[in-house]
Design an enzyme around this catalytic site. Structure first.
Site, PDB file in Angstrom:
ATOM      1  N   GLU A  59       0.821  -1.206   0.000  1.00  0.00           N
ATOM      2  CA  GLU A  59       0.000   0.000   0.000  1.00  0.00           C
ATOM      3  C   GLU A  59       0.861   1.264   0.000  1.00  0.00           C
ATOM      4  OE1 GLU A  59      -2.256  -3.288   2.061  1.00  0.00           O
ATOM      5  OE2 GLU A  59      -0.254  -2.425   2.221  1.00  0.00           O
ATOM      6  N   PRO A 267      11.874 -13.204  -1.292  1.00  0.00           N
ATOM      7  CA  PRO A 267      10.791 -13.396  -0.322  1.00  0.00           C
ATOM      8  C   PRO A 267      10.029 -12.093  -0.074  1.00  0.00           C
ATOM      9  CG  PRO A 267      12.824 -14.408   0.459  1.00  0.00           C
ATOM     10  CD  PRO A 267      13.180 -13.565  -0.730  1.00  0.00           C
ATOM     11  N   ARG A 268       8.761 -12.225   0.242  1.00  0.00           N
ATOM     12  CA  ARG A 268       7.933 -11.057   0.525  1.00  0.00           C
ATOM     13  C   ARG A 268       8.348 -10.384   1.826  1.00  0.00           C
ATOM     14  NH1 ARG A 268       4.653  -7.258  -1.849  1.00  0.00           N
ATOM     15  NH2 ARG A 268       3.062  -6.521  -0.393  1.00  0.00           N
ATOM     16  N   GLY A 309      13.461  -2.546  -0.834  1.00  0.00           N
ATOM     17  CA  GLY A 309      13.244  -1.430  -1.743  1.00  0.00           C
ATOM     18  C   GLY A 309      13.864  -1.598  -3.117  1.00  0.00           C
ATOM     19  N   GLU A 310      14.269  -2.816  -3.460  1.00  0.00           N
ATOM     20  CA  GLU A 310      14.954  -3.022  -4.737  1.00  0.00           C
ATOM     21  C   GLU A 310      14.149  -3.884  -5.695  1.00  0.00           C
ATOM     22  OE1 GLU A 310      19.608  -3.632  -6.047  1.00  0.00           O
ATOM     23  OE2 GLU A 310      18.777  -5.006  -4.576  1.00  0.00           O
ATOM     24  N   ASN A 334       1.222  -7.382  -6.542  1.00  0.00           N
ATOM     25  CA  ASN A 334       1.042  -6.487  -7.688  1.00  0.00           C
ATOM     26  C   ASN A 334       1.759  -6.995  -8.949  1.00  0.00           C
ATOM     27  OD1 ASN A 334       0.658  -4.305  -9.359  1.00  0.00           O
ATOM     28  ND2 ASN A 334       2.066  -2.955  -8.266  1.00  0.00           N
ATOM     29  N   PRO A 335       1.013  -7.335 -10.006  1.00  0.00           N
ATOM     30  CA  PRO A 335       1.651  -7.792 -11.243  1.00  0.00           C
ATOM     31  C   PRO A 335       2.055  -6.658 -12.177  1.00  0.00           C
ATOM     32  CG  PRO A 335      -0.712  -7.982 -11.464  1.00  0.00           C
ATOM     33  CD  PRO A 335      -0.461  -7.448 -10.073  1.00  0.00           C
ATOM     34  N   LEU A 336       1.753  -5.414 -11.807  1.00  0.00           N
ATOM     35  CA  LEU A 336       1.988  -4.305 -12.727  1.00  0.00           C
ATOM     36  C   LEU A 336       3.431  -3.803 -12.718  1.00  0.00           C
ATOM     37  CD1 LEU A 336      -1.291  -2.250 -12.272  1.00  0.00           C
ATOM     38  CD2 LEU A 336      -0.675  -3.779 -14.151  1.00  0.00           C
ATOM     39  N   GLU A 337       4.173  -4.095 -11.662  1.00  0.00           N
ATOM     40  CA  GLU A 337       5.554  -3.618 -11.613  1.00  0.00           C
ATOM     41  C   GLU A 337       6.403  -4.269 -12.711  1.00  0.00           C
ATOM     42  OE1 GLU A 337       7.574  -3.632  -7.664  1.00  0.00           O
ATOM     43  OE2 GLU A 337       7.363  -1.479  -7.978  1.00  0.00           O
TER      44      GLU A 337
END
Length: 424
Positions: A59, A267-268, A309-310, A334-337
């Protein structure tokens, strides 16, 4: 009455919550030393801010453009960004720095929320996506503080869950000043649950406004060349336990056809970095950690993405991206990145958090759905062996992203109009 029962349940669960926070503090230094923020005992010095609540990393990243746009249009307006997790907190500090103030959002207990709002006297509250907290919304409504639900989404599955508590959810949604929905389907589900149709605006998703400029593309290409040379590479992004094993097993099979192939396994959650590395070694694969820096040995088969952040850069460095949280029932990330970098996207069948976006990507031929290890291997094998096919998919991805931009400006206007109605 239902909100009071909800509050009572939170009070009864408080010992468990405190135990959980203590346990997390033992495992992660990011949870230590900030317990006062959870109870509004420690607050920023800013007064009369616009509060924007972003929960966690996803988010927060989605909200960056909206926050910068609001700050550009109202430079005199102080903004306080709240999160609930250390990963979200880290993204605020990394990307926004001194542009905003920051703290954790306090627990949704009536007296705690009242103290939080009373001390800060905010001019408005923006909640991102599905961050709905009954006591927070109630006390804002009581104090005539406008509340906007931005980038609002509500999957069919989540709507069924909220629908089990109509006497709690309906009044809460009815107290929202405005909703900037990602699409008309999400908006319709929110209205069915109790949101006012007059306050609903179909704005599109902020995630379409991911900014990838030429400098970022060049940086990703340079990083790739420096790290791995000309080797083919695929990315397993934002993965969870259960997905690590699937990605590693698929990679072992693919190495038979593509012996110099590299897997970047990300990993998330940071606390899973070591687990992913351990599973890689158990699978008999040679690994390196991104945090170690430097070029990879030709013998390295898996790179553990253990930096924060990478992920955006790693998307740009890959040939193909598998987006995690979708091979297990987490709803997908998110698949848009990767699409913004023109990369083919793979997702598992459980992408219900991004259903509309995922279905659009499928229709455009940008995303393939893989059901298990076997279909994952098949999809990767086909894409890795077809350079021109990957380029066609990449162009379709870039065109799709370009057609859907503009949500940031539209959602900023919804927020400012809500604030304007109150100020007037």
């Amino acid at each position: 009455m239902n909100r009071l029962l909800y509050s009572l349940l939170l009070i009864l669960l408080l010992p468990l919550l405190l135990a959980y926070l203590g346990w997390r503090a033992l495992r992660s230094p990011d949870y230590r030393g900030r317990l006062g923020e959870r109870f509004a005992l420690t607050l920023p010095r800013t007064r009369a801010p616009l509060i924007i609540h972003c929960a966690s990393m996803g988010e927060t990243l989605a909200a960056l453009g909206l926050i910068r746009t609001l700050k550009r249009q109202r430079p005199d307006m102080p903004i306080l960004v709240t999160t609930t997790t250390p990963t979200g907190s880290a993204q605020v500090r990394q990307h926004l720095g001194d542009l905003v103030d920051h703290c954790y959002l306090p627990l949704d207990l009536g007296p705690v929320v009242a103290r939080f709002l009373g001390r800060l006297t905010p001019i408005g509250l923006v909640l991102m996506e599905t961050e709905l907290w009954p006591n927070l919304v109630h006390h804002c409504h009581k104090r005539q503080i406008p509340v906007v639900l931005a980038n609002a989404r509500l999957s069919e599955r989540s709507a069924r869950g909220y629908g089990r508590f109509p006497a709690l959810v309906g009044p809460m949604l009815g107290q929202l000043t405005a909703i900037a929905a990602q699409n008309s389907n999400d908006g319709a589900r929110l209205v069915t649950l109790g949101a006012a149709p007059a306050g609903m605006t179909d704005c599109g998703s902020l995630k379409f406004d991911i900014a990838v400029d030429d400098a970022e593309r060049e940086h990703a290409s340079a990083q790739r060349l420096q790290l791995m040379g000309e080797r083919p590479c695929w990315l397993a992004a934002s993965t969870h336990p259960g997905e690590f094993e699937l990605a590693l097993a698929a990679h072992k099979t693919l190495l038979e056809h593509f012996p110099d192939l590299l897997l970047m396994l990300v990993p998330r959650h940071p606390e899973q970095f070591d687990r992913a590395a351990e599973l890689t070694r158990t699978a008999g694969l040679t690994l390196a950690r991104r945090s170690a820096g430097g070029p990879l040995s030709p013998q390295t088969q898996v790179l553990i993405g253990d930096t924060m952040g990478e992920l955006k850069t790693l998307c740009g460095m890959s040939d193909i991206a598998l987006v995690g949280g979708s091979l297990i029932e987490r709803g997908g990330h998110n698949p848009l990145e990767p699409a913004a970098f023109g990369k083919p996207v793979l997702m598992g069948p459980h992408y219900f958090n991004f259903k509309e976006i995922g279905d659009q990507l499928k229709q455009e031929g940008v995303m393939l759905v893989v059901e298990d290890e076997h279909s994952l291997v098949q999809a990767l094998d086909q894409l890795l062996g077809d350079d021109s096919g990957r380029q066609r998919i990449g162009q379709a991805a870039l065109q799709f992203m370009a057609r859907n931009r503009g949500a940031t400006e539209r959602q900023a206007q919804v927020v400012l109009q809500a604030l304007g109605r109150t100020e007037a």
